[in-house]
Design a protein around this motif. Sequence first.
Motif, mmCIF file in Angstrom:
data_model
loop_
_atom_site.group_PDB
_atom_site.id
_atom_site.type_symbol
_atom_site.label_atom_id
_atom_site.label_comp_id
_atom_site.label_asym_id
_atom_site.label_seq_id
_atom_site.Cartn_x
_atom_site.Cartn_y
_atom_site.Cartn_z
ATOM 1 N N ASN A 1 11.805 -0.013 -4.680
ATOM 2 C CA ASN A 1 12.382 -0.146 -6.011
ATOM 3 C C ASN A 1 13.428 -1.246 -6.105
ATOM 4 N N GLY A 2 13.441 -2.164 -5.139
ATOM 5 C CA GLY A 2 14.360 -3.282 -5.198
ATOM 6 C C GLY A 2 13.993 -4.231 -6.329
ATOM 7 N N PHE A 3 14.899 -5.182 -6.613
ATOM 8 C CA PHE A 3 14.679 -6.083 -7.737
ATOM 9 C C PHE A 3 13.384 -6.882 -7.574
ATOM 10 N N GLY A 4 13.159 -7.454 -6.387
ATOM 11 C CA GLY A 4 11.963 -8.270 -6.174
ATOM 12 C C GLY A 4 10.683 -7.484 -6.370
ATOM 13 N N LEU A 5 10.666 -6.247 -5.876
ATOM 14 C CA LEU A 5 9.465 -5.423 -5.999
ATOM 15 C C LEU A 5 9.269 -4.959 -7.440
ATOM 16 N N GLN A 6 10.358 -4.619 -8.105
ATOM 17 C CA GLN A 6 10.258 -4.228 -9.516
ATOM 18 C C GLN A 6 9.743 -5.381 -10.369
ATOM 19 N N SER A 7 10.238 -6.587 -10.118
ATOM 20 C CA SER A 7 9.789 -7.746 -10.891
ATOM 21 C C SER A 7 8.312 -8.030 -10.650
ATOM 22 N N THR A 8 7.851 -7.789 -9.419
ATOM 23 C CA THR A 8 6.433 -7.987 -9.112
ATOM 24 C C THR A 8 5.576 -7.020 -9.918
ATOM 25 N N ARG A 9 5.960 -5.763 -9.954
ATOM 26 C CA ARG A 9 5.214 -4.770 -10.734
ATOM 27 C C ARG A 9 5.208 -5.128 -12.220
ATOM 28 N N GLN A 10 6.359 -5.525 -12.735
ATOM 29 C CA GLN A 10 6.460 -5.832 -14.160
ATOM 30 C C GLN A 10 5.581 -7.020 -14.536
ATOM 31 N N ARG A 11 5.615 -8.075 -13.745
ATOM 32 C CA ARG A 11 4.835 -9.264 -14.086
ATOM 33 C C ARG A 11 3.334 -9.014 -13.968
ATOM 34 N N LEU A 12 2.934 -8.271 -12.962
ATOM 35 C CA LEU A 12 1.511 -7.930 -12.834
ATOM 36 C C LEU A 12 1.051 -7.099 -14.025
ATOM 37 N N SER A 13 1.895 -6.163 -14.454
ATOM 38 C CA SER A 13 1.540 -5.325 -15.601
ATOM 39 C C SER A 13 1.462 -6.147 -16.880
ATOM 40 N N LEU A 14 2.407 -7.065 -17.072
ATOM 41 C CA LEU A 14 2.421 -7.888 -18.279
ATOM 42 C C LEU A 14 1.230 -8.833 -18.344
ATOM 43 N N LEU A 15 0.855 -9.393 -17.203
ATOM 44 C CA LEU A 15 -0.220 -10.386 -17.174
ATOM 45 C C LEU A 15 -1.612 -9.767 -17.133
ATOM 46 N N PHE A 16 -1.762 -8.669 -16.388
ATOM 47 C CA PHE A 16 -3.104 -8.126 -16.163
ATOM 48 C C PHE A 16 -3.275 -6.674 -16.610
ATOM 49 N N GLY A 17 -2.207 -6.043 -17.066
ATOM 50 C CA GLY A 17 -2.322 -4.647 -17.477
ATOM 51 C C GLY A 17 -2.643 -3.745 -16.297
ATOM 52 N N ASN A 18 -3.500 -2.742 -16.546
ATOM 53 C CA ASN A 18 -3.858 -1.807 -15.474
ATOM 54 C C ASN A 18 -4.969 -2.340 -14.577
ATOM 55 N N ARG A 19 -5.368 -3.601 -14.795
ATOM 56 C CA ARG A 19 -6.391 -4.197 -13.923
ATOM 57 C C ARG A 19 -5.797 -4.714 -12.619
ATOM 58 N N ALA A 20 -4.473 -4.767 -12.522
ATOM 59 C CA ALA A 20 -3.809 -5.218 -11.301
ATOM 60 C C ALA A 20 -2.973 -4.076 -10.735
ATOM 61 N N SER A 21 -2.690 -4.150 -9.446
ATOM 62 C CA SER A 21 -1.877 -3.111 -8.812
ATOM 63 C C SER A 21 -1.037 -3.714 -7.691
ATOM 64 N N PHE A 22 0.048 -3.013 -7.386
ATOM 65 C CA PHE A 22 0.928 -3.432 -6.291
ATOM 66 C C PHE A 22 1.353 -2.192 -5.530
ATOM 67 N N GLU A 23 1.268 -2.252 -4.205
ATOM 68 C CA GLU A 23 1.643 -1.117 -3.365
ATOM 69 C C GLU A 23 2.351 -1.632 -2.122
ATOM 70 N N ILE A 24 3.410 -0.958 -1.752
ATOM 71 C CA ILE A 24 4.099 -1.261 -0.494
ATOM 72 C C ILE A 24 4.273 0.044 0.275
ATOM 73 N N ARG A 25 3.978 -0.012 1.563
ATOM 74 C CA ARG A 25 4.005 1.221 2.357
ATOM 75 C C ARG A 25 4.213 0.884 3.826
ATOM 76 N N ASN A 26 4.527 1.891 4.614
ATOM 77 C CA ASN A 26 4.591 1.742 6.068
ATOM 78 C C ASN A 26 3.174 1.839 6.620
ATOM 79 N N LYS A 27 2.672 0.734 7.143
ATOM 80 C CA LYS A 27 1.306 0.729 7.671
ATOM 81 C C LYS A 27 1.225 1.535 8.956
ATOM 82 N N ASP A 28 2.226 1.364 9.812
ATOM 83 C CA ASP A 28 2.346 2.164 11.033
ATOM 84 C C ASP A 28 3.832 2.266 11.361
#
Length: 345
Positions: free
Chosen positions: A305-332
């Motif tokens: 929920n940091g600024f950079g990650l929030q801005s990424t979600r917002q811009r993807l949503s504005l440009l592509f709607g629900n056709r785009a997605s962003f996920e960050i997680r611990n892979k291992d």
Amino acid sequence: MFKRINKYWWCQILGWLVYFVLNCFYYNTMDRSGFKLSDAVNLLIFIVLGILSTHLFRTLINKRNWVVYTMERQILLFFAMVAGTALTLYISYYSLMYFIFDYTRRDLITGVIKDLVSDFVLSFVWWMIYYIWHYIERNRSAQVDQLKLETTVKELELKTIKAQLNPHFIFNALNSIRALIDENPQRARTAITELSNILRSSMQTEKAETVSLENELNIVKDYLALEHIRFEERLNVKYEIDPDTLELQVPPMMLQTLVENAIKHGISRIIMGGSVYINSSLKGMQHVITIENTGQLIENGTKGNGFGLQSTRQRLSLLFGNRASFEIRNKDEQTVEATVIMPLL
């Protein structure tokens, strides 16, 4: 010449032409006496008066800007226009027929009722078509205005986010350079050169909603070159980029923001440093960008929920709607994975 005729007059001409054809068909098939020249003259006079009467009342209501009325007032206005048009058409037609052609009806009462009903029906149909046409046009205009408003809002939001991103990035970069000034001035000068390259690239793409992945990668490489001066052998970078994705469009500064997040919250917190892996590939009709870095997301903190990650979600949503997605997680236990999925179309 015909191009100068607006839609209203085209509808008037074609509508009354249809009325003329239907009457001709009626006289030839239903009336035993057939369609005589006098019938054609009477019909043409009636049509001319019909055009004049409907146009007269249309002009009157347009001057009063009827489209802003409430629904109740528009309904009352509709029936008033039907009655006014029908009576005007009836009175003008039979007045003209009487004074010019000395025409009188033998079946006075029955004929008056029959003709008035016919004129009311004709007027009702005309005004119904007119109202429906304007209802559709207003809805279409409202939809266009709504789309324009949504586009304007989207552009303002994107500009706001980008306006926040640049100072955010510059602040972090200047902190890195400041740490190098006393330790190694030569490296600091090199870092300033790298920063100027990044700023030049970001200024060129500031007004664009999207940029090619190739341009975005150039900024990322300059940024990582700047960071490599600070981390030296503690920072390892690996790229795996599908050449077919280089011309695909991505939000400007998105990749750089995610890489910066990986450095700031991952590599910089590990004494031995770590690696950053950047992958861009095609999966069906989707463009997938993956960034992996050494480190771990803090589960009890503001995860993702940091600024950079929030801005990424917002811009993807504005440009592509629900056709785009962003996920960050611990892979291992040692790696964090950020994944961006965008549509090709």
